[in-house]
Structure formats: C-alpha cells, structure tokens
Scaffold this motif. Structure first.
Motif, short mmCIF file in Angstrom:
data_model
loop_
_atom_site.label_atom_id
_atom_site.label_comp_id
_atom_site.label_asym_id
_atom_site.label_seq_id
_atom_site.Cartn_x
_atom_site.Cartn_y
_atom_site.Cartn_z
N GLY A 6 29.67 16.94 -17.50
CA GLY A 6 29.05 17.82 -16.51
C GLY A 6 28.26 17.07 -15.46
O GLY A 6 28.26 17.45 -14.29
N LEU A 7 27.58 15.99 -15.86
CA LEU A 7 26.81 15.21 -14.90
C LEU A 7 27.72 14.55 -13.87
O LEU A 7 27.40 14.49 -12.68
N ALA A 8 28.88 14.04 -14.31
CA ALA A 8 29.82 13.42 -13.38
C ALA A 8 30.38 14.42 -12.40
O ALA A 8 30.67 14.10 -11.25
N ALA A 9 30.56 15.66 -12.86
CA ALA A 9 31.17 16.70 -12.01
C ALA A 9 30.27 17.09 -10.84
O ALA A 9 30.72 17.78 -9.93
N LEU A 10 29.01 16.65 -10.85
CA LEU A 10 28.11 16.94 -9.73
C LEU A 10 28.32 15.99 -8.56
O LEU A 10 28.02 16.33 -7.41
N GLY A 11 28.83 14.79 -8.84
CA GLY A 11 28.87 13.76 -7.82
C GLY A 11 29.76 14.07 -6.64
O GLY A 11 29.33 14.02 -5.48
N LEU A 12 31.04 14.40 -6.89
CA LEU A 12 31.99 14.65 -5.81
C LEU A 12 31.58 15.83 -4.93
O LEU A 12 31.60 15.71 -3.69
N PRO A 13 31.19 16.97 -5.49
CA PRO A 13 30.78 18.08 -4.62
C PRO A 13 29.58 17.73 -3.74
O PRO A 13 29.55 18.11 -2.56
N LEU A 14 28.61 17.02 -4.28
CA LEU A 14 27.43 16.69 -3.50
C LEU A 14 27.76 15.76 -2.33
O LEU A 14 27.20 15.88 -1.25
N LEU A 15 28.71 14.85 -2.54
CA LEU A 15 29.05 13.88 -1.51
C LEU A 15 30.01 14.44 -0.46
O LEU A 15 29.90 14.12 0.73
N ILE A 16 30.95 15.27 -0.88
CA ILE A 16 32.05 15.66 0.01
C ILE A 16 32.07 17.15 0.31
O ILE A 16 32.12 17.56 1.47
N TYR A 17 32.05 17.98 -0.73
CA TYR A 17 32.33 19.41 -0.54
C TYR A 17 31.13 20.23 -0.07
O TYR A 17 31.28 21.17 0.71
N LEU A 18 29.93 19.88 -0.54
CA LEU A 18 28.75 20.67 -0.15
C LEU A 18 28.45 20.60 1.35
O LEU A 18 28.22 21.65 1.98
N PRO A 19 28.44 19.41 1.96
CA PRO A 19 28.18 19.38 3.41
C PRO A 19 29.21 20.19 4.20
O PRO A 19 28.85 20.93 5.13
N ASP A 20 30.49 20.06 3.82
CA ASP A 20 31.53 20.82 4.51
C ASP A 20 31.37 22.32 4.30
O ASP A 20 31.51 23.12 5.24
N TYR A 21 31.03 22.74 3.08
CA TYR A 21 30.90 24.16 2.76
C TYR A 21 29.76 24.80 3.54
O TYR A 21 29.92 25.87 4.14
N TYR A 22 28.61 24.14 3.55
CA TYR A 22 27.46 24.73 4.26
C TYR A 22 27.64 24.65 5.78
O TYR A 22 27.04 25.43 6.51
N PRO B 243 24.24 24.47 11.25
CA PRO B 243 24.49 23.32 12.13
C PRO B 243 24.57 22.04 11.31
O PRO B 243 23.77 21.81 10.40
N LEU B 244 25.55 21.17 11.65
CA LEU B 244 25.75 19.96 10.87
C LEU B 244 24.52 19.05 10.90
O LEU B 244 24.26 18.32 9.95
N GLY B 245 23.77 19.08 12.00
CA GLY B 245 22.56 18.27 12.07
C GLY B 245 21.54 18.68 11.02
O GLY B 245 20.92 17.83 10.38
N LEU B 246 21.38 19.99 10.82
CA LEU B 246 20.45 20.48 9.79
C LEU B 246 20.97 20.13 8.39
O LEU B 246 20.19 19.78 7.50
N VAL B 247 22.29 20.25 8.20
CA VAL B 247 22.86 19.91 6.90
C VAL B 247 22.60 18.44 6.58
O VAL B 247 22.17 18.09 5.47
N GLY B 248 22.84 17.57 7.57
CA GLY B 248 22.60 16.14 7.36
C GLY B 248 21.14 15.83 7.08
O GLY B 248 20.82 15.00 6.23
N THR B 249 20.23 16.51 7.78
CA THR B 249 18.80 16.30 7.56
C THR B 249 18.39 16.70 6.15
O THR B 249 17.64 15.99 5.48
N ALA B 250 18.90 17.84 5.69
CA ALA B 250 18.57 18.31 4.34
C ALA B 250 19.03 17.31 3.28
O ALA B 250 18.30 17.00 2.33
N PHE B 251 20.24 16.76 3.46
CA PHE B 251 20.75 15.80 2.49
C PHE B 251 19.97 14.49 2.54
O PHE B 251 19.69 13.89 1.49
N LEU B 252 19.61 14.04 3.72
CA LEU B 252 18.86 12.79 3.84
C LEU B 252 17.50 12.89 3.17
O LEU B 252 17.13 12.02 2.37
N VAL B 253 16.76 13.95 3.46
CA VAL B 253 15.41 14.12 2.89
C VAL B 253 15.50 14.26 1.37
O VAL B 253 14.72 13.64 0.62
N ALA B 254 16.45 15.07 0.90
CA ALA B 254 16.59 15.30 -0.54
C ALA B 254 16.96 14.00 -1.26
O ALA B 254 16.46 13.70 -2.36
#
Length: 464
Positions: free
Chosen positions: A43-59, A66-77
């Motif tokens: 289950g822990l491994a299954a978090l990696g791919l979505p967080l890196l690839i699918y979550l930014p695209d989905y949101y 806006p992609l700028g806000l999505v990128g900011t959220a990921f950077l700060v987190a």
C-alpha cells in the motif's frame, strides 16, 4: 491495555523481550514473519506513482485548478514533508510502549493515511486549492509516520548480519509488487474508457491494501526490543550527525538515489532521442527495469551475505556505473535486446534499498552499544530524508540543465541541437555514472564488517 509514553525517561525500556515467534526451526526468521512484516509496503508503494504523475494531472484537468497553484501546493507540501521525517524518528526513539514503539506509530499513522488518501484521491467537484493543500499535507505527514516507523521496525526484527538482508529483501520485493500493480491499473479496459476514474481507483487500491498489510504485520510480527535502551538526548543527536560511518552511508545513498531519480526524469527523453523509441517501446524498457529489480532482491540479499554488505554494495554501485556505459555505448537495434540490457540494469537497482538499510541498522546497534541510546528510528528517518532530497534535487537539476541547453521535449521528429544532445547524454549517462562510482568508493570505506557486527551483537547480548 498497553501503557505508552514518549517522554525522556531513563532506565530499561518496556518491550517484547523475546523473539515471540520470530524464529523458525533453524534459528532464522520464518518466511511468514518476513512477508507479514513487509506486507504494508504494498500500500505504501502504491502512493508513489499517483503523487508524482496522476494527482497533478487530475487536479489540473478534471478538477480544473490552475497548474501554477497545483505546482505550488506540491512544492510546499514536499518541503514540509522532508522536515517531518526526523520528527517521526525522534518520536519513535523516545517512545516507551509494551505494544512496541514502531508498531504503535505505524498503527496511529495508518488510519490517518487512509483518511488523507480518501480526502485527496476522491475530491468533490468543487474542490479548490485549500482542499488540495490540506490533502497533500495530511497524506505526506501520515505517509512519513508510517514509512519511517515501519522501516525502523525492520531494523529491530533481527540482529543477525545476514538475516537483516533477507528482511529488507522481502520489504523491497513487496514494495515493487505494489508499484507494479498500481502501474497496471490504468491499463484495465474499464479505466481506459474512463481515465477520470484512474486516480480514485488507485486510491481504492491503497485503502484496501494498506490496512490489510498493516493488520497482518501487527498481528503476526511482534516487536523485539532490548532492555538496554536509554532515551537519546540532544548530544546523542548532534554526535550522530558527526559519525563518519553514518555520514558516508547517507552520502552514498543520496548520490545514488539522486542519479537514479535524474535518470528516471530523462528516461523517455533519452531513449526517444538516442534510440528512436516511441513512448510505448520506452515504457516496455521501463517494465524490463522493474522486472530486473524484482530479480535483484534475491541476488543482493544473497550477495550481501556472501561478500559482506559493504563489498556487495560496492559491486552494485560499480555495476550500475558500468551499465550506464553499456546502455550508451553498446549498439543495439531491437527492442528485445534493449529489454535484456535494461533488465540487467534493473538487477543492480535493488541493492541500495536492501543493503544500505541493513548496513544502517548494523550501525544503530554499534551506536547503542557505545552510548546506550537506541536511535534506530532516527537513522531510518535520515534514510527517508536522503531519498526525498534526492527525488527533489536529481530531477530538478537534470531538467533545468536540459531546458537551459535548448532541448525541445515536443520535437520528437526534429533533430535536437548538438548542445542539447550533449547535455542530455551528460544528465542521463555521465553524471549518474560518476555519482555511482563515488558511491562505490564511499561504501567501500564502510567500517562495520561482519566480524565486527557479530562482536557488537555478542556484547549487547551480555548487557541485555
């Protein structure tokens, strides 16, 4: 009812003092025990791919942020997440609990992670920036709590020099299984026709696999802790960062991981440009790398015992450096040949997650003998920090250099400039090769041999 605390008390720790079913008939750990311990990694491994690839695209596409806000959220987190790991490590080192200090924090972190995943992976239609930011903060924090406590727990399951390799080999095997399963989900016919459901499906896989894995580990695997364990103080943490063996191991792990992450960011660009492969063919090579890594879990578990860990790790880092030359300089014209070569490359990748973690656990035992303070949790957290920094720094430097050189990622059929080709080769081949050669030199100097580790265990057995 187990009594637990996380205060700076001195004296013997309360813990499970016997192996409690860890041993098999031959004196080693049972395979069932090792598999049960490793089960949460699916289950822990299954978090990696979505967080890196699918979550930014989905949101960005489905939710419409806006992609700028999505990128900011990921950077700060992500930056905040790196700071969480040492806190979790210190918490586990300072916890006293009959249930087990690592098991306690894994049990606490799991429901928090499940709530965060449900919140983040299945957002309402009107979700905004705050929803994404809170979901990422909760997910990263809970993931750190689970990952660090689980990794530290693995270092305490056995003090045997060889058995630790096997424990982390099972850890890496099931981690790869989780990654392969979640990678295959988008290929299911039902999800091919409804790509907006891919991210929720990945979330459901985590929500089903994580509690099952954690439950199996908590039920079937007791936590063994020696009685000679005082609470680490400020001086212990400061001196830990000055310990040569720890620093060398962290430096080798960081350099190797940064090289791998940078190579991953260059993967599609490199094989598309230098070998003329399309994305499907390149993805096939990536699958061959993962298959090779799966086979490598057994190979490096055995090699670490036959050659001693630091020598086997030196061989693995050196092998990776050589494979970069093979990939770049040996001509191959067919996809099956490329798959064989990339499978061989992947074979070396599993050495670091197995042997470096096992070596760090050995260093924790040596330190406990010298100081009386058990800092297994802190050392596990430092390995996690090393990996996360490498994941941030490696791709960022490689992509920045590629962009500065004028590489055009969209120009699949248009020749790149000589400068862009040179920088692509440097970022994908030559710098990672140099990083792995440096890592090989660093681990060759590792001071803790099999004989020394056995002596440490014998002295700890007398004291405890």
């Amino acid at each position: 009812m187990a009594e637990c605390s996380a205060v700076a008390t001195q004296g013997p720790a309360t813990g499970i003092e016997s192996s409690g079913g860890l041993d098999g008939g031959d004196g080693g750990m049972r395979i069932l025990t090792k598999v049960a311990y490793a089960a949460p990694t699916v289950g822990l491994a299954a978090l990696g791919l979505p967080l890196l690839i699918y979550l930014p695209d989905y949101y960005g596409t489905v939710v419409g942020l806006p992609l700028g806000l999505v990128g900011t959220a990921f950077l700060v987190a992500r930056l905040a997440d790196i700071a969480v790991d040492p806190v979790v490590g210190i918490l586990t080192d300072r916890t006293r609990c009959r249930f087990g200090r690592f098991r306690l924090w894994l049990a606490i972190g799991t429901p928090l992670l499940m709530l965060s995943v449900q919140y983040l992976y299945m957002p309402p239609p009107d979700a905004g920036f705050l929803h994404l930011a809170l979901g990422l903060a909760g997910t990263y924090t809970a993931w750190s709590l689970c990952f660090v406590s689980h990794l530290g727990w693995g270092g305490t399951l056995s003090g045997d020099y060889d058995e630790r390799n096997s424990v982390f080999a099972w850890w890496q095997t099931l981690f790869l299984v989780g990654g392969l399963v979640v990678t295959a989900l988008p290929l299911l016919p039902a999800l091919r026709s409804a790509p907006q459901q891919v991210l929720p499906a990945m979330g459901w896989f985590v929500l089903l696999s994580l509690p099952l894995g954690v439950g199996a580990a908590l039920i079937l695997v007791p936590e063994h802790a020696g009685s000679r364990r005082r609470t680490p103080g400020r001086r212990d943490y400061l001196s830990l960062l000055g310990q040569a063996g720890v620093i060398r191991l962290l430096a080798a792990d960081f350099l190797s991981s940064a090289a791998i992450y940078a190579g991953g960011a260059m993967f599609f660009f490199y094989y598309g440009t230098f070998h003329g492969l399309d994305r499907v063919q390149t993805a096939t090579l990536l699958f061959a790398v993962k298959v090779g890594a799966m086979l490598g879990t057994y190979v490096w578990s055995r090699m670490g015992s036959r050659l001693e860990k630091h020598r086997a790790m030196t061989l693995a880092f050196g092998g990776l450096a050589l494979m970069y030359l093979v990939v770049h300089l040996v001509p191959w014209t067919t996809l099956p040949t490329g798959m064989v070569i990339l499978g061989g490359f992947g074979l070396f990748l599993s050495a670091d997650p197995i042997l470096v973690r096992s070596m760090m656990a050995d260093l924790a035992d040596e330190r406990r003998l010298a100081t009386g303070a058990d800092q297994m949790g802190t050392l596990a957290s430092l390995l996690s920090v090393s990996d996360k920094l490498a994941a941030a720094v490696g791709p960022a430097l490689a992509l920045t250099a590629l962009s500065a050189a004028g590489f055009d990622a969209r120009a699949a059929s248009v020749p790149q400039t000589p400068q862009a080709l040179l920088v692509l080769a440097i970022a994908a081949i030559w710098v990672p090769m140099a990083a792995h050669m440096t890592s090989a030199f660093l681990v060759w100097l590792h001071p803790l041999t099999a004989a020394r580790q056995q002596s440490v265990q014998s002295e700890l057995a007398v004291l405890e």
